[in-house]
Enzyme design. Structure first.
Site, PDB file in Angstrom:
ATOM      1  N   ASP A 266      16.033 -15.107   5.722  1.00 52.53           N
ATOM      2  CA  ASP A 266      16.070 -16.424   5.147  1.00 52.53           C
ATOM      3  C   ASP A 266      17.131 -16.667   4.319  1.00 52.53           C
ATOM      4  OD1 ASP A 266      14.714 -14.936   3.244  1.00 52.53           O
ATOM      5  OD2 ASP A 266      13.040 -16.128   3.118  1.00 52.53           O
ATOM      6  N   SER A 267      17.927 -15.154   4.031  1.00 54.10           N
ATOM      7  CA  SER A 267      18.950 -15.294   3.425  1.00 54.10           C
ATOM      8  C   SER A 267      20.222 -16.137   3.970  1.00 54.10           C
ATOM      9  CB  SER A 267      19.559 -13.844   3.402  1.00 54.10           C
ATOM     10  OG  SER A 267      19.668 -13.186   4.496  1.00 54.10           O
TER      11      SER A 267
ATOM     12  N   ASP B   1      12.740 -13.837   9.706  1.00 49.58           N
ATOM     13  CA  ASP B   1      11.841 -14.049   8.417  1.00 49.58           C
ATOM     14  C   ASP B   1      10.912 -15.479   8.573  1.00 49.58           C
ATOM     15  OD1 ASP B   1      12.166 -12.347   6.176  1.00 49.58           O
ATOM     16  OD2 ASP B   1      14.062 -13.152   5.796  1.00 49.58           O
TER      17      ASP B   1
ATOM     18  N   LYS C 100       9.211 -11.074   9.746  1.00 49.18           N
ATOM     19  CA  LYS C 100       8.855 -10.339   8.284  1.00 49.18           C
ATOM     20  C   LYS C 100       8.302 -11.283   7.354  1.00 49.18           C
ATOM     21  CE  LYS C 100      12.811  -9.491   5.653  1.00 49.18           C
ATOM     22  NZ  LYS C 100      12.401 -10.405   4.481  1.00 49.18           N
TER      23      LYS C 100
ATOM     24  N   GLU D 210       7.170 -12.220   3.451  1.00 49.36           N
ATOM     25  CA  GLU D 210       7.082 -11.771   1.888  1.00 49.36           C
ATOM     26  C   GLU D 210       5.523 -12.015   1.522  1.00 49.36           C
ATOM     27  OE1 GLU D 210       9.892 -13.779  -0.567  1.00 49.36           O
ATOM     28  OE2 GLU D 210      11.648 -13.367   0.939  1.00 49.36           O
TER      29      GLU D 210
ATOM     30  N   GLU E  25      12.030  -4.252  -1.502  1.00 48.07           N
ATOM     31  CA  GLU E  25      13.566  -4.916  -2.262  1.00 48.07           C
ATOM     32  C   GLU E  25      13.441  -4.715  -3.868  1.00 48.07           C
ATOM     33  OE1 GLU E  25      14.398  -8.875  -1.010  1.00 48.07           O
ATOM     34  OE2 GLU E  25      16.150  -8.967  -2.445  1.00 48.07           O
TER      35      GLU E  25
HETATM   36  O1  KIV Z   1      16.505 -12.603   4.033  1.00 53.41           O
HETATM   37  C1  KIV Z   1      17.109 -11.444   3.826  1.00 53.41           C
HETATM   38  O2  KIV Z   1      18.205 -11.311   4.043  1.00 53.41           O
HETATM   39  C2  KIV Z   1      16.107 -10.571   3.229  1.00 53.41           C
HETATM   40  C3  KIV Z   1      16.795  -9.351   2.707  1.00 53.41           C
HETATM   41  C4  KIV Z   1      15.940  -8.502   1.629  1.00 53.41           C
HETATM   42  C5  KIV Z   1      17.327  -8.170   3.835  1.00 53.41           C
HETATM   43  O3  KIV Z   1      15.053 -10.479   3.302  1.00 53.41           O
END
Ligand code: KIV
Length: 259
Positions: A43-44, A82, A112, A114, A181
């Site tokens: 999500d970056s 993400d 992924k 969080e 992280e």
């Molecule tokens: O969204 C992202 O780029 C991440 C980083 C920690 C790699 O989650």
């Protein structure tokens, strides 16, 4: 050969696992051809590609759009996507639908999420449903507004204990890997030695089972804030600028196109 969650589990203890972000087909192809093991459509994408300040404004539609672009490149690297802000807290139907879209519509092979021990029951249900879940603990950038700033985690005994509890709960819930992280390097080593799944670090020191970086940081393409831990492995930004300037000069001097 295609990298899978099975490959990654086998790599733990054999050699470091190399992961990088990508958000489009060209970058995915280049990263995979360079031998990267895992591509994360992070999500970056919000702060690297879409011009947002952070990852909070990123929506599921954004994630599906960019994940589909990456998977269309058919990379040998495994593709994880993400789950964006607020999709995984705590409505199971909602997070399952988000995973369904990322996997069925966009071709992600893993997601992924969080979150720590509180999310473990939900992660266990996703794994039961066939979703390959990559846990993400330590700094959770989706919480930037609640935190007030990005900072290192696990430097106090209380925080170290709580991160260990998160890691163990997520491992028990069935994650195939953990991303940590900005975690204290000593704690990162202990976490990597304790859990059986691969631990991938970012800003967490050299003792993890693998590393991940945001590709625009490591290739010199990021314009604004670049974390201090992100080594610049190439200066693609300068190469881009030189190419644009050479093109502009050639057109203005009427050297391009040739007669
Ligand atoms: O969204 C992202 O780029 C991440 C980083 C920690 C790699 O989650």
């Amino acid at each position: 050969m295609k990298t899978t969650t099975h490959t990654l589990r086998k790599l733990k203890g054999q050699r470091p696992i190399v992961c990088v972000t990508a958000y489009d087909a060209i970058t995915a192809r280049l990263a995979s051809e360079a031998g990267i093991d895992v591509i994360l459509v992070g999500d970056s994408v919000g702060n690297t590609m879409l011009g947002y300040e952070n990852t909070v404004p990123v929506t599921l539609d954004h994630m599906c759009h960019h994940t589909a672009a990456v998977t269309r490149a058919k990379p040998a690297a495994m593709v994880a996507a993400d789950v964006p802000f607020a999709e995984a807290h705590y409505d199971f139907e909602r997070v399952l639908r988000a995973c369904q879209r990322l996997m069925q519509e966009s071709g992600a092979e893993a997601v992924k999420i969080e979150g720590g021990a509180l999310l473990a029951p939900m992660v266990a249900r996703l794994v039961e449903a066939g979703v390959a879940v990559w846990g993400h603990i330590g700094l959770k950038p989706q919480q930037v507004h609640a935190l007030g700033r990005y900072r290192k985690f696990g430097t106090t005994p209380e925080e170290a204990e709580s991160l260990m509890a998160d890691a163990l709960a997520l491992e028990k819930a069935g994650v195939f890997a953990l991303l940590i992280e900005m975690v204290d390097h000593g704690l990162a080593r202990t976490l990597s030695e304790t859990v059986k799944v691969p631990v991938i670090g970012i800003g967490a020191g050299p003792h993890c089972d693998g590393q991940i970086l945001v590709y625009t940081d490591m290739l010199g393409l990021s314009g604004g804030y670049v974390p201090t831990f992100a080594h610049k492995f190439a200066d693609a930004g300068e190469q881009f600028k030189k190419g644009f300037a050479a093109y502009a000069d050639a057109v203005r001097e009427k050297k391009f196109p040739a007669a």
